[in-house]
Design an enzyme around this catalytic site. Structure first.
Site, PDB file in Angstrom:
ATOM      1  N   HIS A   1       0.830  -1.205   0.000  1.00  0.00           N
ATOM      2  CA  HIS A   1       0.000   0.000   0.000  1.00  0.00           C
ATOM      3  C   HIS A   1       0.867   1.259   0.000  1.00  0.00           C
ATOM      4  O   HIS A   1       0.672   2.164  -0.840  1.00  0.00           O
ATOM      5  CB  HIS A   1      -0.909  -0.011   1.234  1.00  0.00           C
ATOM      6  CG  HIS A   1      -1.787   1.203   1.360  1.00  0.00           C
ATOM      7  ND1 HIS A   1      -3.104   1.193   1.000  1.00  0.00           N
ATOM      8  CD2 HIS A   1      -1.527   2.466   1.805  1.00  0.00           C
ATOM      9  CE1 HIS A   1      -3.627   2.389   1.213  1.00  0.00           C
ATOM     10  NE2 HIS A   1      -2.687   3.178   1.711  1.00  0.00           N
ATOM     11  N   GLU A   2       1.812   1.333   0.917  1.00  0.00           N
ATOM     12  CA  GLU A   2       2.613   2.549   1.028  1.00  0.00           C
ATOM     13  C   GLU A   2       3.510   2.743  -0.184  1.00  0.00           C
ATOM     14  O   GLU A   2       3.773   3.876  -0.602  1.00  0.00           O
ATOM     15  CB  GLU A   2       3.430   2.540   2.323  1.00  0.00           C
ATOM     16  CG  GLU A   2       2.592   2.531   3.597  1.00  0.00           C
ATOM     17  CD  GLU A   2       1.562   3.647   3.669  1.00  0.00           C
ATOM     18  OE1 GLU A   2       1.790   4.705   3.041  1.00  0.00           O
ATOM     19  OE2 GLU A   2       0.529   3.465   4.336  1.00  0.00           O
TER      20      GLU A   2
ATOM     21  N   HIS B   1       1.627   4.517  -2.880  1.00  0.00           N
ATOM     22  CA  HIS B   1       1.743   5.966  -2.738  1.00  0.00           C
ATOM     23  C   HIS B   1       3.089   6.452  -3.277  1.00  0.00           C
ATOM     24  O   HIS B   1       3.165   7.481  -3.963  1.00  0.00           O
ATOM     25  CB  HIS B   1       1.647   6.369  -1.260  1.00  0.00           C
ATOM     26  CG  HIS B   1       0.263   6.401  -0.714  1.00  0.00           C
ATOM     27  ND1 HIS B   1      -0.770   7.083  -1.311  1.00  0.00           N
ATOM     28  CD2 HIS B   1      -0.262   5.844   0.419  1.00  0.00           C
ATOM     29  CE1 HIS B   1      -1.872   6.956  -0.587  1.00  0.00           C
ATOM     30  NE2 HIS B   1      -1.590   6.208   0.465  1.00  0.00           N
TER      31      HIS B   1
ATOM     32  N   HIS C   1       3.317   7.086  -6.915  1.00  0.00           N
ATOM     33  CA  HIS C   1       2.687   8.329  -7.354  1.00  0.00           C
ATOM     34  C   HIS C   1       3.712   9.457  -7.385  1.00  0.00           C
ATOM     35  O   HIS C   1       3.631  10.365  -8.234  1.00  0.00           O
ATOM     36  CB  HIS C   1       1.537   8.659  -6.392  1.00  0.00           C
ATOM     37  CG  HIS C   1       0.366   9.326  -7.039  1.00  0.00           C
ATOM     38  ND1 HIS C   1      -0.858   9.425  -6.428  1.00  0.00           N
ATOM     39  CD2 HIS C   1       0.211   9.950  -8.229  1.00  0.00           C
ATOM     40  CE1 HIS C   1      -1.707  10.064  -7.215  1.00  0.00           C
ATOM     41  NE2 HIS C   1      -1.076  10.403  -8.309  1.00  0.00           N
TER      42      HIS C   1
END
Length: 678
Positions: free
Chosen positions: A466-467, A470, A473
């Site tokens: 998940h991290e 990010h 991005h």
């Protein structure tokens, strides 16, 4: 001023944290606030006619020294807090807010940007977008206010900065100071891997035996495995008491009065700007648009989630009674019986799984997935960072540096709980341009001894993916201006890349390649892998319900008049939902840091689910091609989502990627809450 705070001289442009001392920060903030104020004043007072270059573009770099200083300081405040840094944070928060108010409420800047906005059609697409975003930001900050309303807005912003800092520090105090010693005769049910982690936590604090702390990676498995119901209750109540004044910090850490004041000030801030409530203000620029759309989505998912949770509750209550316990199923029972059911139905033992999910192996899985999707390459290098266990990688593609990535993975005293992604430096194309320096922070249980493997749970591995979603991005960002690069997007769009990236953890080809036994190197047996994947929705009724409770309470707090007693309002919302008694909110109000340690997720905790509607649909785009690593789909994902930042509105980017609006059916199916939705 210590020049290393501004002009970073470490490897690949990193700061030299070994050259930075706590006493350096106060004079540096004095100097950088003055520099920023002078730079903004020169733009506002410029006698030349306003132009994009001398106003909007100039504002993008006016506060660069202050931004770099803040990046270092607030990173350290989150990952390595101490009393000196906490005191400085309390001191600097209102000063930063005052500077922000003076800048964003300057009528001269507003007039200049508004004049440029009137001729925006003459600008290129990204310059026009930046002008629109800058003007919107000034309006929403109160630049159009005058007189007493203007002064009051500045006061509100400064006070909110103080309150949010106090809120976060109170939660940190309660988390840091709580330790539950567990006697040797009360260890029944605790697996060896958990006992090792508990003993390591005790040694880290200079204590004998084994302890439970409020680190999520420790307390959750304790609640799942401890047979001693009284101990489970003690541990759970301590976890739930964070920020209530009943925790380790005592009355000094009671966040409830702070919450009431925060909600009242947010409402006043919104009404000063002409909105009926804070939710209307906050949601206006988001994809959702308004509270009604948010409420409709959450309740559409609430109904099947609650039905699943109630069915599970009946089963767990029966198991509780079979164990000879009279009375109701309690919150400290749920995880214990859910884990027993998971083991029984899927023949899963965490001790079997963990040797295959080492941190090193899962980092390899995260990086390999990015390499296969986006042709990224990773080279680890040494750098003087805030603690020796933080790791650094250079990320390249076709010989070109794409970013520098830092990973801080293990829990330790003084580190804020949870997991997050931040950046020390944003990507942009100003001048020679710069690439991002990205930080992933997690709180996994440390290894038993230096050099020993660090074992992850399945949820830990999901957090790692998940991290890094990010992080992608930031890494793949390719825009002109720093304020709209990377994750600087609508709040209910920002979780799309992170939640989408989680899907690759569940791909058999990823697990087959990377989930290898820590001692033998053997791949995870296919049967074990399949049982893990089959069990991933085993407790989705609980997971979805506890999340929705928090999201709906957050929305209710910020819709309509602010509650005089937030805890009473929380109780009213949960009662109106018919929330299962054994499933409390995932984040109860006194420690709801997403919402009250800043306003990033205020009236916005729903955004995880809003983004999940898109991430489920986005992964379907890969599956429709028959390949989770389909290069054409990955290319479109980078082209229209990961590289664009906020250079276009989120809904436009989504439609260019997917060519249709997303629907909730993929989310419900992905969570196993319905077999199919027509």
């Amino acid at each position: 001023m210590n020049p290393e705070l501004i002009h970073w001289t470490g490897p690949l442009g990193l700061p030299r944290f070994d050259l930075i001392r706590d006493e350096d920060f106060a004079p540096a903030f004095d100097e950088c606030l003055k520099l920023a104020g002078d730079a903004v004043e020169s733009i506002a007072a410029n006698p030349e006619p306003p132009s994009f270059a001398n106003t909007v573009a100039a504002l993008e770099t006016a506060e660069e020294p202050l931004n770099r200083l803040c990046a270092i300081f607030f990173t350290l405040a989150g990952v390595d807090s101490n009393p000196t840094r906490e005191a400085l944070q309390r001191d600097i928060a209102p000063r930063l807010a005052a500077h922000g108010s003076k800048t964003s409420m300057d009528p001269r800047l507003f007039d200049r940007v508004e004049a440029i906005h009137q001729d925006r059609d003459e600008l290129g697409p990204q310059d026009r977008r930046l002008t629109e975003l800058t003007l919107r930001g000034l309006r929403r900050s109160g630049a159009g206010l005058t007189g007493a309303a203007r002064d009051r807005m500045a006061q509100i912003r400064e006070r909110l900065a103080v309150l949010s800092t106090e809120f976060a520090q109170n939660v940190l105090t309660d988390e840091r100071d709580y330790v539950l010693a567990v006697a040797d005769d009360r260890l029944a049910g605790l697996p060896d891997w958990l006992l090792r982690a508990m003993r390591a936590a005790a040694r880290e604090r200079g204590l004998p035996g084994q302890v439970v702390t409020l680190n999520r990676s420790l307390i959750v498995p304790f609640l799942e495995h401890a047979q001693d119901r009284a101990l489970r209750e003690t541990a759970f109540r301590a976890w739930a008491a964070r920020g209530t004044g009943q925790g380790a910090g005592g009355a000094a850490t009671d966040n409830r009065p702070l919450v009431a004041e925060i909600l009242a000030l947010r409402h006043e801030r919104a009404t000063l700007l002409g909105y009926k409530d804070f939710a209307s203000y906050k949601l206006e620029p988001e994809m959702a648009g308004n509270a009604e759309n948010v409420d409709a989505l959450l309740r559409q998912v609430w109904t099947p989630a609650k039905a699943r949770a109630e069915a599970d509750a009946e089963r767990f209550a029966a198991m509780l009674h079979e164990d000879g316990v009279n009375g109701a199923l309690e919150p400290w029972d749920w995880r214990y019986y859910a884990e027993r059911r998971r083991q029984a139905e899927h023949d899963l033992d965490e001790a079997q799984i963990k040797p295959y999910l080492t941190l090193e192996a899962m980092i390899g899985a995260v990086f390999d997935t990015a390499a296969r999707l986006f042709r990224l390459e990773f080279r680890e290098f040494d750098a003087p960072l805030w603690t020796p266990e933080v790791r650094a990688w250079e990320i390249t593609r076709d010989g070109r540096r794409m970013a520098v990535f830092l990973g801080d993975y293990h829990a330790r005293p003084g580190k804020r709980s949870g997991a997050w992604c931040s950046s020390l430096q944003q990507q942009h194309h100003i001048g020679a341009g710069q690439r991002a320096i990205v930080v992933n922070v997690c709180n996994f249980t440390p290894p038993e001894a230096p050099g020993a493997p660090s074992y992850l749970s399945w949820d830990d591995a999901r957090t790692l993916f998940h991290e890094f979603g990010h992080a992608l991005h930031h890494i793949l960002s390719d825009v002109d201006w720093p304020s709209m690069s990377g994750t600087s997007v609508a709040r209910d769009f920002v979780e799309l890349p992170s939640q989408l990236y989680e899907h690759w953890l569940e791909q058999p080809q990823v697990l087959d390649r990377h989930a290898r036994h820590a001692e033998t190197g053997a791949p995870m047996p296919a049967d074990l892998r399949d049982r893990i994947l089959a069990a991933r929705n085993a407790d989705q009724g609980f997971a979805t319900t506890e999340y929705l409770e928090s999201a709906l309470v957050d929305l209710a707090f910020h819709t309509g008049e602010p509650p005089a007693d937030p805890m009473a309002r929380q109780a009213e919302v949960l009662a109106s939902l018919g929330a299962p008694a054994a499933i409390p909110m995932r984040h109860a109000t006194p420690h709801f840091a997403h919402v009250f340690s800043g306003d990033g997720y205020s009236a916005g905790y729903y955004s995880y689910m809003w983004s999940e509607v898109m991430d489920a649909d986005a992964f379907e785009a890969f599956l429709e091609q028959g390949d989770a690593f389909d290069p054409e789909t990955a290319g479109k994902l980078e082209q229209w989502i990961l590289s664009k930042g906020d250079s276009s509105p989120a809904d436009e980017l989504w439609l260019k990627f997917r060519e249709r609006k997303p629907g909730v059916h993929a989310l419900l199916k992905g969570r196993g809450l319905v077999a199919d939705v027509s």
